[in-house]
Structure formats: structure tokens, C-alpha cells
Design a protein around this motif. Structure first.
Motif, PDB file in Angstrom:
ATOM      1  N   TYR A   1       0.727  -1.352  -0.033  1.00 53.47           N
ATOM      2  CA  TYR A   1      -0.140  -0.013   0.004  1.00 53.47           C
ATOM      3  C   TYR A   1       0.872   1.251   0.045  1.00 53.47           C
ATOM      4  CZ  TYR A   1      -3.946  -3.162   1.342  1.00 53.47           C
ATOM      5  OH  TYR A   1      -4.784  -4.191   1.423  1.00 53.47           O
ATOM      6  N   ASN A   2       0.425   2.103  -0.915  1.00 51.29           N
ATOM      7  CA  ASN A   2       0.900   3.522  -0.574  1.00 51.29           C
ATOM      8  C   ASN A   2       0.402   4.002   0.824  1.00 51.29           C
ATOM      9  OD1 ASN A   2       1.895   3.598  -3.237  1.00 51.29           O
ATOM     10  ND2 ASN A   2      -0.117   3.923  -3.914  1.00 51.29           N
ATOM     11  N   ILE A   3       1.343   4.613   1.432  1.00 54.80           N
ATOM     12  CA  ILE A   3       0.969   4.887   2.856  1.00 54.80           C
ATOM     13  C   ILE A   3       1.412   6.280   3.114  1.00 54.80           C
ATOM     14  CG2 ILE A   3       1.134   4.647   5.383  1.00 54.80           C
ATOM     15  CD1 ILE A   3      -0.376   2.165   4.054  1.00 54.80           C
ATOM     16  N   GLY A   4       0.458   6.892   3.643  1.00 57.28           N
ATOM     17  CA  GLY A   4       0.474   8.604   3.854  1.00 57.28           C
ATOM     18  C   GLY A   4       0.470   8.980   5.423  1.00 57.28           C
TER      19      GLY A   4
ATOM     20  N   VAL B   1       1.639  15.390   5.280  1.00 59.18           N
ATOM     21  CA  VAL B   1       2.870  15.648   5.570  1.00 59.18           C
ATOM     22  C   VAL B   1       3.788  14.749   4.782  1.00 59.18           C
ATOM     23  CG1 VAL B   1       2.157  16.843   7.564  1.00 59.18           C
ATOM     24  CG2 VAL B   1       2.723  14.397   7.726  1.00 59.18           C
ATOM     25  N   SER B   2       3.460  13.435   4.775  1.00 59.18           N
ATOM     26  CA  SER B   2       4.582  12.483   4.087  1.00 59.18           C
ATOM     27  C   SER B   2       3.777  11.284   3.488  1.00 59.18           C
ATOM     28  CB  SER B   2       5.422  12.142   5.150  1.00 59.18           C
ATOM     29  OG  SER B   2       6.785  11.463   4.606  1.00 59.18           O
ATOM     30  N   CYS B   3       4.374  10.882   2.462  1.00 59.27           N
ATOM     31  CA  CYS B   3       3.995   9.518   1.825  1.00 59.27           C
ATOM     32  C   CYS B   3       4.960   8.464   1.597  1.00 59.27           C
ATOM     33  CB  CYS B   3       2.948   9.635   0.527  1.00 59.27           C
ATOM     34  SG  CYS B   3       1.679  10.857   0.897  1.00 59.27           S
ATOM     35  N   ILE B   4       4.799   7.397   1.231  1.00 58.53           N
ATOM     36  CA  ILE B   4       5.792   6.412   0.818  1.00 58.53           C
ATOM     37  C   ILE B   4       4.882   5.515  -0.213  1.00 58.53           C
ATOM     38  CG2 ILE B   4       5.432   4.801   2.771  1.00 58.53           C
ATOM     39  CD1 ILE B   4       8.590   4.294   2.496  1.00 58.53           C
ATOM     40  N   SER B   5       5.641   5.380  -1.187  1.00 59.77           N
ATOM     41  CA  SER B   5       5.144   4.645  -2.553  1.00 59.77           C
ATOM     42  C   SER B   5       5.229   3.242  -2.114  1.00 59.77           C
ATOM     43  CB  SER B   5       5.810   5.014  -3.844  1.00 59.77           C
ATOM     44  OG  SER B   5       5.305   4.173  -4.881  1.00 59.77           O
ATOM     45  N   SER B   6       4.359   2.377  -2.640  1.00 62.07           N
ATOM     46  CA  SER B   6       4.521   0.903  -2.467  1.00 62.07           C
ATOM     47  C   SER B   6       5.172   0.152  -3.655  1.00 62.07           C
ATOM     48  CB  SER B   6       3.062   0.366  -2.538  1.00 62.07           C
ATOM     49  OG  SER B   6       2.326   0.465  -3.766  1.00 62.07           O
ATOM     50  N   THR B   7       5.244   1.116  -4.750  1.00 64.05           N
ATOM     51  CA  THR B   7       5.967   0.420  -5.773  1.00 64.05           C
ATOM     52  C   THR B   7       7.301   0.607  -5.982  1.00 64.05           C
ATOM     53  OG1 THR B   7       5.429   2.563  -7.074  1.00 64.05           O
ATOM     54  CG2 THR B   7       3.899   0.627  -7.335  1.00 64.05           C
ATOM     55  N   ASP B   8       7.853   1.662  -5.868  1.00 69.76           N
ATOM     56  CA  ASP B   8       9.141   1.930  -5.651  1.00 69.76           C
ATOM     57  C   ASP B   8      10.047   2.626  -4.425  1.00 69.76           C
ATOM     58  OD1 ASP B   8       9.053   5.207  -7.747  1.00 69.76           O
ATOM     59  OD2 ASP B   8       8.388   4.598  -5.881  1.00 69.76           O
ATOM     60  N   GLY B   9       8.993   2.590  -3.527  1.00 72.37           N
ATOM     61  CA  GLY B   9       9.868   3.367  -2.147  1.00 72.37           C
ATOM     62  C   GLY B   9       9.882   4.760  -2.207  1.00 72.37           C
TER      63      GLY B   9
ATOM     64  N   ILE C   1      -3.614   4.847  -5.448  1.00 74.30           N
ATOM     65  CA  ILE C   1      -2.600   4.995  -6.623  1.00 74.30           C
ATOM     66  C   ILE C   1      -3.173   6.320  -7.319  1.00 74.30           C
ATOM     67  CG2 ILE C   1      -3.325   3.111  -8.092  1.00 74.30           C
ATOM     68  CD1 ILE C   1       0.170   4.557  -7.732  1.00 74.30           C
ATOM     69  N   GLN C   2      -4.554   6.179  -7.764  1.00 70.18           N
ATOM     70  CA  GLN C   2      -4.802   7.213  -8.785  1.00 70.18           C
ATOM     71  C   GLN C   2      -4.959   8.594  -8.108  1.00 70.18           C
ATOM     72  OE1 GLN C   2      -6.696   4.657  -7.210  1.00 70.18           O
ATOM     73  NE2 GLN C   2      -8.777   4.975  -7.011  1.00 70.18           N
ATOM     74  N   HIS C   3      -5.013   8.501  -6.771  1.00 66.04           N
ATOM     75  CA  HIS C   3      -4.786   9.873  -6.072  1.00 66.04           C
ATOM     76  C   HIS C   3      -3.490  10.304  -5.507  1.00 66.04           C
ATOM     77  CE1 HIS C   3      -9.119   9.876  -6.835  1.00 66.04           C
ATOM     78  NE2 HIS C   3      -9.253   8.846  -5.688  1.00 66.04           N
TER      79      HIS C   3
ATOM     80  N   PHE D   1      -0.549  11.385  -6.950  1.00 63.98           N
ATOM     81  CA  PHE D   1      -0.094  12.779  -7.324  1.00 63.98           C
ATOM     82  C   PHE D   1      -0.903  13.837  -6.515  1.00 63.98           C
ATOM     83  CE2 PHE D   1       2.385  15.571  -9.773  1.00 63.98           C
ATOM     84  CZ  PHE D   1       1.721  16.536 -10.138  1.00 63.98           C
ATOM     85  N   ARG D   2      -1.995  13.889  -6.652  1.00 63.26           N
ATOM     86  CA  ARG D   2      -2.855  15.053  -6.067  1.00 63.26           C
ATOM     87  C   ARG D   2      -2.456  15.010  -4.311  1.00 63.26           C
ATOM     88  NH1 ARG D   2      -7.402  14.742  -3.340  1.00 63.26           N
ATOM     89  NH2 ARG D   2      -8.275  12.787  -4.398  1.00 63.26           N
ATOM     90  N   ILE D   3      -2.708  13.759  -3.654  1.00 64.27           N
ATOM     91  CA  ILE D   3      -2.623  13.736  -2.205  1.00 64.27           C
ATOM     92  C   ILE D   3      -1.143  13.996  -1.884  1.00 64.27           C
ATOM     93  CG2 ILE D   3      -2.910  12.490  -0.242  1.00 64.27           C
ATOM     94  CD1 ILE D   3      -5.324  11.346  -1.568  1.00 64.27           C
ATOM     95  N   CYS D   4       0.176  13.323  -2.334  1.00 67.57           N
ATOM     96  CA  CYS D   4       1.274  13.238  -2.106  1.00 67.57           C
ATOM     97  C   CYS D   4       2.282  14.211  -2.602  1.00 67.57           C
ATOM     98  CB  CYS D   4       1.833  11.852  -1.904  1.00 67.57           C
ATOM     99  SG  CYS D   4       0.723  10.572  -0.936  1.00 67.57           S
ATOM    100  N   VAL D   5       1.743  14.706  -3.752  1.00 63.99           N
ATOM    101  CA  VAL D   5       2.681  15.896  -4.553  1.00 63.99           C
ATOM    102  C   VAL D   5       2.112  17.145  -4.362  1.00 63.99           C
ATOM    103  CG1 VAL D   5       3.908  16.339  -6.617  1.00 63.99           C
ATOM    104  CG2 VAL D   5       3.615  13.987  -6.015  1.00 63.99           C
TER     105      VAL D   5
END
Length: 134
Positions: free
Chosen positions: A34-37, A50-58, A103-105, A107-111
Motif C-alpha cells: 500500500y501507498n501509505i501517507g 505531511v509525508s507519503c511512501i510509495s508501494s511500488t518504488d519506495g 494510486i490514482q490519487h 499525485f494529488r494527495i502526496c505531491v
């Protein structure tokens, strides 16, 4: 449904550190998938990411106001996503929550760090409170 339990908050003086931890409320969910924020809600304010970490590439994402002070990481053995917060400031005072970011969100949520009230994260867990005060 995947829900989370946050821990590690507390009362600290400015300049202090805390390590927050996020884990699934039920067994059987591997957070590596899971992408976790991490999000926070200051008194009287809306939630902000404040911060997120991707499940695909870390990949790690940080809001400008916390970059260099916050570090997000995964503990694979414990199945947690942790947030190390250093050089705490009074403006970091908030209740901190974690959540899975679709995943579809991402960019909006974590960038862009844009949350849509009433659409994103219909419910939050109890969170963990961070109070920064001398």
C-alpha cells in the motif's frame, strides 16, 4: 476494510523528536503493498498531508514545511510505516493519522498535497497526538 492504528505521539519541547508508528488494525494486511501517507490535523484546522511512501518504488514524499525534519520509512518485520519527526516546532502540534493512498490519487494527495474534504478518507482512526510546547 483496511484501517490503521497510530502510536508514538506525546508532549515534547521544541527541538525534540518523536517516532510515530502506523500499523494495520487487523492482521492479514501487508502494508508493503500500500501507498501509505501520514496526515495531521491541528486544532481547528483541516487535515493536511505531511509525508507519503510509495508501494511500488519506495519513493518518499514530503511536504515542504517538514522536509529535512520528517523521515518516513517502512519496518518490514513489524509491518509498520514509521514517521521520525525531528526538530519539532510548535506548529507541528496536531493529531497525526496514517492512511492508505489510492494510486490514482497519489499525485494529488502526496505531491500537490490537496485533500478533497468529504471524498478522501471518509473516516480516520484515533490518531496519535503530538504536542510541541515548552
Amino acid at each position: 476494510q483496511l484501517q490503521f492504528v497510530e502510536s508514538g505521539g506525546g508532549l515534547v519541547q521544541p527541538g525534540g523528536s518523536l517516532r510515530l508508528s502506523c500499523t494495520a488494525s487487523r492482521s492479514g494486511f501487508n502494508l508493503d503493498y500500500y501507498n501509505i501517507g501520514w496526515f495531521r490535523q491541528a486544532p481547528g484546522k483541516e487535515h493536511e498531508g505531511v509525508s507519503c511512501i510509495s508501494s511500488t518504488d519506495g519513493h518518499r514524499y514530503y511536504r515542504d514545511s517538514v522536509r529535512g525534519r520528517f523521515t518516513i520509512s517502512r519496518d518490514h518485520a513489524k509491518n509498520t510505516v514509521d514517521l521520525q519527526i525531528d526538530s519539532l516546532k510548535p506548529e507541528d502540534t496536531a493529531t497525526y493519522h496514517c492512511a492508505a493512498v489510492p494510486i490514482q490519487h497519489l499525485f494529488r494527495i502526496c505531491v500537490q498535497w490537496r485533500l478533497i474534504s468529504g471524498t478522501d478518507f471518509a473516516s480516520w482512526g484515533q490518531g496519535t497526538q503530538v504536542i510541541v510546547s515548552s
